[in-house]
Structures are given as C-alpha cells and as structure tokens.
Scaffold this motif. Structure first.
Motif, PDB file in Angstrom:
ATOM      1  N   MET A 110      -4.088  -4.476  14.232  1.00 42.13           N
ATOM      2  CA  MET A 110      -2.980  -5.211  14.858  1.00 42.13           C
ATOM      3  C   MET A 110      -2.324  -6.160  13.862  1.00 42.13           C
ATOM      4  SD  MET A 110      -4.157  -5.871  18.796  1.00 42.13           S
ATOM      5  CE  MET A 110      -5.867  -6.303  18.529  1.00 42.13           C
ATOM      6  N   THR A 111      -3.113  -6.704  12.942  1.00 42.95           N
ATOM      7  CA  THR A 111      -2.550  -7.580  11.919  1.00 42.95           C
ATOM      8  C   THR A 111      -1.683  -6.781  10.949  1.00 42.95           C
ATOM      9  OG1 THR A 111      -4.404  -9.111  12.139  1.00 42.95           O
ATOM     10  CG2 THR A 111      -3.110  -9.254  10.107  1.00 42.95           C
ATOM     11  N   GLN A 116       3.670  -5.102   8.930  1.00 41.56           N
ATOM     12  CA  GLN A 116       4.672  -4.050   8.744  1.00 41.56           C
ATOM     13  C   GLN A 116       5.918  -4.327   9.572  1.00 41.56           C
ATOM     14  OE1 GLN A 116       1.192  -0.935   7.577  1.00 41.56           O
ATOM     15  NE2 GLN A 116       2.344  -0.439   9.401  1.00 41.56           N
ATOM     16  N   ASN A 117       5.772  -4.836  10.782  1.00 40.84           N
ATOM     17  CA  ASN A 117       6.940  -5.201  11.582  1.00 40.84           C
ATOM     18  C   ASN A 117       7.704  -6.355  10.950  1.00 40.84           C
ATOM     19  OD1 ASN A 117       6.660  -3.217  13.549  1.00 40.84           O
ATOM     20  ND2 ASN A 117       5.257  -4.471  14.758  1.00 40.84           N
ATOM     21  N   LEU A 118       6.985  -7.328  10.418  1.00 38.02           N
ATOM     22  CA  LEU A 118       7.625  -8.439   9.725  1.00 38.02           C
ATOM     23  C   LEU A 118       8.404  -7.923   8.515  1.00 38.02           C
ATOM     24  CD1 LEU A 118       7.769 -11.629   9.621  1.00 38.02           C
ATOM     25  CD2 LEU A 118       5.931 -11.453   7.951  1.00 38.02           C
ATOM     26  N   VAL A 127       5.338  -2.703   1.322  1.00 40.39           N
ATOM     27  CA  VAL A 127       4.262  -3.694   1.450  1.00 40.39           C
ATOM     28  C   VAL A 127       3.204  -3.282   0.442  1.00 40.39           C
ATOM     29  CG1 VAL A 127       2.455  -4.654   2.935  1.00 40.39           C
ATOM     30  CG2 VAL A 127       4.713  -4.127   3.900  1.00 40.39           C
ATOM     31  N   TRP A 128       2.708  -4.244  -0.329  1.00 40.58           N
ATOM     32  CA  TRP A 128       1.689  -3.927  -1.320  1.00 40.58           C
ATOM     33  C   TRP A 128       0.585  -4.961  -1.283  1.00 40.58           C
ATOM     34  CZ3 TRP A 128       1.092  -6.578  -6.186  1.00 40.58           C
ATOM     35  CH2 TRP A 128       2.031  -7.585  -6.424  1.00 40.58           C
ATOM     36  N   ASN A 172       5.344   2.377   1.729  1.00 35.48           N
ATOM     37  CA  ASN A 172       6.783   2.252   1.927  1.00 35.48           C
ATOM     38  C   ASN A 172       7.072   1.964   3.400  1.00 35.48           C
ATOM     39  OD1 ASN A 172       7.312   2.731  -0.772  1.00 35.48           O
ATOM     40  ND2 ASN A 172       7.578   4.931  -0.473  1.00 35.48           N
ATOM     41  N   ILE A 173       8.040   1.112   3.614  1.00 30.19           N
ATOM     42  CA  ILE A 173       8.392   0.711   4.990  1.00 30.19           C
ATOM     43  C   ILE A 173       9.688   1.415   5.398  1.00 30.19           C
ATOM     44  CG2 ILE A 173       9.042  -1.245   6.453  1.00 30.19           C
ATOM     45  CD1 ILE A 173       6.082  -1.202   5.582  1.00 30.19           C
TER      46      ILE A 173
END
Length: 173
Positions: A110-111, A116-118, A127-128, A172-173
């Motif tokens: 969930m974190t 990823q949503n942020l 995100v890395w 990758n987002i």
C-alpha cells in the motif's frame, strides 16, 4: 486496514524519529560493525538532519499510520540529481521502514501504491531506489515491477564489507 501517510513537520518530528529508529534497528543491525547503526542514524535520523532536510522542498517525509498507530516512515526526494541518468523528472524512494510487527501485512504494498500515485500526480517519469542485494526487500521490489539497473554500494563508515552491495532499481511511471 486504515492506512494514512502523515506529512512530517516540527510538531511530529519526534514521532517520525522514534518509529524510524526502532524500525531501522529491528531490520538492519546486521549491516553494521558491532551491530551499531550510529553512522546511519547520525546521518539520517536525528532531529537536526531531518529538520535540515525539511527545509528542502524536494524532500518529502511521512509517518505511516495503520489504524491510527505509527507503524513506519517514508522518505522521498523529488527530482534527485543522481537520478538524472534515468530521467530528470524522477522520484527517489529513500526509505520505507516498517516496524517488524507490521511487516508482511500488505502495508509495504500500500505504501508503494501511495508512492507511485504521488509520482503520477507530480507527473514524474520514474521512481527509483536503492535496495540491499540480499533479503526480502529485493524480492518485494521485483514483485512490484521494479527492475535492476546497476550495482551500488552503501557508502557509510562501519558497514560490514559483506553487506555493502546494493542494487539501484527503477520503475517507469
């Protein structure tokens, strides 16, 4: 399960540090000479180090709460310079530390969803993170779609030589 991410400020900084130090010590003492994580705590989990970092608008700190109980910490950096080789438009996941009693309950997943949503909301490309080559975190991140990019090493004094190896991973987002 009711999960909340409480932004850290001067009023709740002590709570952030308490849960951060406890969760770090519950999981990572094996990395250090004489099981003494003082170099890490001095660098990242003191009143002064976090207060200084809070002045940087690129640094985001959260207390992770489950059912209104502090169970972990989260620290992110927006557009970290080291991540420019991946994308100048990046989000570095510095820390997800959960108290041992709250590991393996889905809070980490969930974190990651929150992170990823942020990243999406802030229109980030990637995100890395760094993770240890050994242990549960590596399989956790692989399971959630992160890819190994290259080898890295812990660069703090007094880390045991056999524990210095890490991976740099990204998604990758």
């Amino acid at each position: 399960m009711n999960l909340n991410f409480i932004p850290v400020n001067e009023e709740n900084l002590t709570r952030y540090l308490q849960v951060g130090i406890q969760s770090y010590e519950e999981h990572y003492l094996h990395l250090w000479e004489n099981s003494d994580p003082t170099p890490f705590i001095d660098a990242f989990l003191t009143q002064q180090s976090v207060k200084d970092a809070l002045k940087d608008s690129h640094q985001l700190f959260y207390i992770i709460q489950c059912n209104q109980k502090d169970v972990g910490i989260l620290n992110l950096t927006i557009n970290n310079e080291k991540g420019n080789f991946l994308s100048k438009n990046n989000l570095l996941l510095n820390k997800i530390y959960l108290l041992k009693n709250y590991s393996s309950l889905g809070i980490g997943t969930m974190t990651l969803d929150f992170v990823q949503n942020l990243a999406k909301n802030k229109q980030k490309d990637v995100v890395w993170l760094y993770t240890m080559k050994k242990g549960n975190p590596l399989s956790f991140y692989l399971k959630h779609g992160y890819k190994i990019i290259k080898e890295a090493f812990i660069e703090l004094p007094k880390v045991l030589e056999k524990e210095k190896e890490m991976w740099l991973m990204s998604k990758n987002i």
